[in-house]
Design a protein around this motif. Structure first.
Motif, PDB file in Angstrom:
ATOM      1  N   PHE A   1       0.814  -1.203   0.000  1.00 34.65           N
ATOM      2  CA  PHE A   1       0.000   0.000   0.000  1.00 34.65           C
ATOM      3  C   PHE A   1       0.853   1.261   0.000  1.00 34.65           C
ATOM      4  N   ASN A   2       2.144   1.109   0.095  1.00 34.67           N
ATOM      5  CA  ASN A   2       3.051   2.237  -0.006  1.00 34.67           C
ATOM      6  C   ASN A   2       3.614   2.395  -1.410  1.00 34.67           C
ATOM      7  N   GLU A   3       3.296   1.463  -2.287  1.00 30.24           N
ATOM      8  CA  GLU A   3       3.716   1.557  -3.679  1.00 30.24           C
ATOM      9  C   GLU A   3       2.594   2.234  -4.454  1.00 30.24           C
ATOM     10  N   ASP A   4       2.901   3.353  -5.108  1.00 30.03           N
ATOM     11  CA  ASP A   4       1.879   4.192  -5.722  1.00 30.03           C
ATOM     12  C   ASP A   4       0.967   3.454  -6.697  1.00 30.03           C
ATOM     13  N   ASN A   5       1.521   2.648  -7.597  1.00 25.38           N
ATOM     14  CA  ASN A   5       0.689   1.956  -8.586  1.00 25.38           C
ATOM     15  C   ASN A   5      -0.279   0.983  -7.930  1.00 25.38           C
ATOM     16  N   ALA A   6       0.215   0.193  -7.008  1.00 27.80           N
ATOM     17  CA  ALA A   6      -0.632  -0.788  -6.332  1.00 27.80           C
ATOM     18  C   ALA A   6      -1.683  -0.085  -5.490  1.00 27.80           C
ATOM     19  N   LYS A   7      -1.265   0.940  -4.781  1.00 28.15           N
ATOM     20  CA  LYS A   7      -2.194   1.665  -3.924  1.00 28.15           C
ATOM     21  C   LYS A   7      -3.330   2.274  -4.745  1.00 28.15           C
ATOM     22  N   GLN A   8      -2.994   2.896  -5.861  1.00 20.78           N
ATOM     23  CA  GLN A   8      -4.006   3.518  -6.706  1.00 20.78           C
ATOM     24  C   GLN A   8      -4.988   2.488  -7.264  1.00 20.78           C
ATOM     25  N   LEU A   9      -4.484   1.361  -7.713  1.00 18.65           N
ATOM     26  CA  LEU A   9      -5.342   0.301  -8.236  1.00 18.65           C
ATOM     27  C   LEU A   9      -6.299  -0.212  -7.166  1.00 18.65           C
ATOM     28  N   ILE A  10      -5.782  -0.463  -5.989  1.00 24.21           N
ATOM     29  CA  ILE A  10      -6.609  -0.986  -4.898  1.00 24.21           C
ATOM     30  C   ILE A  10      -7.659   0.033  -4.471  1.00 24.21           C
ATOM     31  N   TRP A  11      -7.246   1.289  -4.254  1.00 22.86           N
ATOM     32  CA  TRP A  11      -8.208   2.313  -3.824  1.00 22.86           C
ATOM     33  C   TRP A  11      -9.279   2.541  -4.885  1.00 22.86           C
ATOM     34  N   ASN A  12      -8.889   2.577  -6.147  1.00 26.60           N
ATOM     35  CA  ASN A  12      -9.885   2.769  -7.218  1.00 26.60           C
ATOM     36  C   ASN A  12     -10.900   1.627  -7.227  1.00 26.60           C
ATOM     37  N   THR A  13     -10.416   0.414  -7.040  1.00 25.65           N
ATOM     38  CA  THR A  13     -11.307  -0.749  -7.001  1.00 25.65           C
ATOM     39  C   THR A  13     -12.285  -0.635  -5.837  1.00 25.65           C
ATOM     40  N   LEU A  14     -11.792  -0.280  -4.664  1.00 20.73           N
ATOM     41  CA  LEU A  14     -12.656  -0.160  -3.488  1.00 20.73           C
ATOM     42  C   LEU A  14     -13.641   0.995  -3.626  1.00 20.73           C
ATOM     43  N   ARG A  15     -13.207   2.101  -4.202  1.00 22.13           N
ATOM     44  CA  ARG A  15     -14.109   3.252  -4.403  1.00 22.13           C
ATOM     45  C   ARG A  15     -15.267   2.925  -5.337  1.00 22.13           C
ATOM     46  N   GLU A  16     -15.042   1.990  -6.247  1.00 27.64           N
ATOM     47  CA  GLU A  16     -16.100   1.556  -7.166  1.00 27.64           C
ATOM     48  C   GLU A  16     -17.017   0.530  -6.511  1.00 27.64           C
ATOM     49  N   ASN A  17     -16.858   0.357  -5.213  1.00 27.87           N
ATOM     50  CA  ASN A  17     -17.644  -0.588  -4.426  1.00 27.87           C
ATOM     51  C   ASN A  17     -17.437  -2.034  -4.903  1.00 27.87           C
ATOM     52  N   LYS A  18     -16.232  -2.319  -5.368  1.00 27.73           N
ATOM     53  CA  LYS A  18     -15.847  -3.665  -5.777  1.00 27.73           C
ATOM     54  C   LYS A  18     -14.866  -4.207  -4.747  1.00 27.73           C
ATOM     55  N   SER A  19     -14.760  -5.511  -4.673  1.00 27.64           N
ATOM     56  CA  SER A  19     -13.794  -6.120  -3.766  1.00 27.64           C
ATOM     57  C   SER A  19     -12.450  -6.255  -4.476  1.00 27.64           C
ATOM     58  N   TRP A  20     -11.396  -6.401  -3.691  1.00 32.10           N
ATOM     59  CA  TRP A  20     -10.049  -6.609  -4.219  1.00 32.10           C
ATOM     60  C   TRP A  20      -9.432  -7.783  -3.483  1.00 32.10           C
ATOM     61  N   SER A  21      -8.736  -8.641  -4.206  1.00 29.26           N
ATOM     62  CA  SER A  21      -7.986  -9.704  -3.558  1.00 29.26           C
ATOM     63  C   SER A  21      -6.628  -9.840  -4.224  1.00 29.26           C
ATOM     64  N   GLY A  22      -5.662 -10.249  -3.446  1.00 30.52           N
ATOM     65  CA  GLY A  22      -4.316 -10.427  -3.961  1.00 30.52           C
ATOM     66  C   GLY A  22      -3.363 -10.760  -2.833  1.00 30.52           C
ATOM     67  N   GLU A  23      -2.118 -10.972  -3.175  1.00 27.91           N
ATOM     68  CA  GLU A  23      -1.098 -11.262  -2.174  1.00 27.91           C
ATOM     69  C   GLU A  23      -0.430  -9.969  -1.754  1.00 27.91           C
ATOM     70  N   VAL A  24      -0.233  -9.833  -0.455  1.00 26.77           N
ATOM     71  CA  VAL A  24       0.439  -8.661   0.084  1.00 26.77           C
ATOM     72  C   VAL A  24       1.482  -9.113   1.103  1.00 26.77           C
ATOM     73  N   LYS A  25       2.457  -8.272   1.305  1.00 23.18           N
ATOM     74  CA  LYS A  25       3.509  -8.548   2.271  1.00 23.18           C
ATOM     75  C   LYS A  25       3.231  -7.712   3.510  1.00 23.18           C
ATOM     76  N   ILE A  26       3.125  -8.374   4.644  1.00 25.63           N
ATOM     77  CA  ILE A  26       2.906  -7.657   5.895  1.00 25.63           C
ATOM     78  C   ILE A  26       4.251  -7.509   6.584  1.00 25.63           C
ATOM     79  N   LYS A  27       4.493  -6.333   7.132  1.00 21.07           N
ATOM     80  CA  LYS A  27       5.786  -6.063   7.756  1.00 21.07           C
ATOM     81  C   LYS A  27       5.622  -5.897   9.262  1.00 21.07           C
ATOM     82  N   PHE A  28       6.672  -6.232   9.960  1.00 24.43           N
ATOM     83  CA  PHE A  28       6.704  -6.109  11.403  1.00 24.43           C
ATOM     84  C   PHE A  28       7.872  -5.221  11.799  1.00 24.43           C
ATOM     85  N   GLU A  29       7.782  -4.628  12.979  1.00 25.62           N
ATOM     86  CA  GLU A  29       8.876  -3.786  13.473  1.00 25.62           C
ATOM     87  C   GLU A  29      10.173  -4.577  13.604  1.00 25.62           C
TER      88      GLU A  29
END
Length: 75
Positions: free
Chosen positions: A31-59
């Protein structure tokens, strides 16, 4: 983030209070990568669901890849 699945919390040993209320970009690196973030937010704003693989980070610098399913919840 307003809701998190209990299995997600158990699997990654999070506390609910560590996730709920945070911006999704604080948790998932993609979600910190501009292209991915824009794609995901646009999908959600259109009231559509999004699925995919993401990397979760820890301290601790540990990271996990997860299959994620997101949907927008509007009032």
């Amino acid at each position: 983030i307003i809701y998190i699945n209990a299995n997600f919390i158990d699997y990654l040993s999070f506390l609910k209070c560590e996730i709920v209320g945070k911006n999704i970009a604080e948790i998932f690196e993609e979600f910190n990568e501009d292209n991915a973030k824009q794609l995901i937010w646009n999908t959600l704003r259109e009231n559509k669901s999004w699925s995919g693989e993401v990397k979760i980070k820890f301290e601790s610098n540990a990271a996990y890849w997860l299959q994620l399913f997101l949907f927008a919840q509007f009032d």
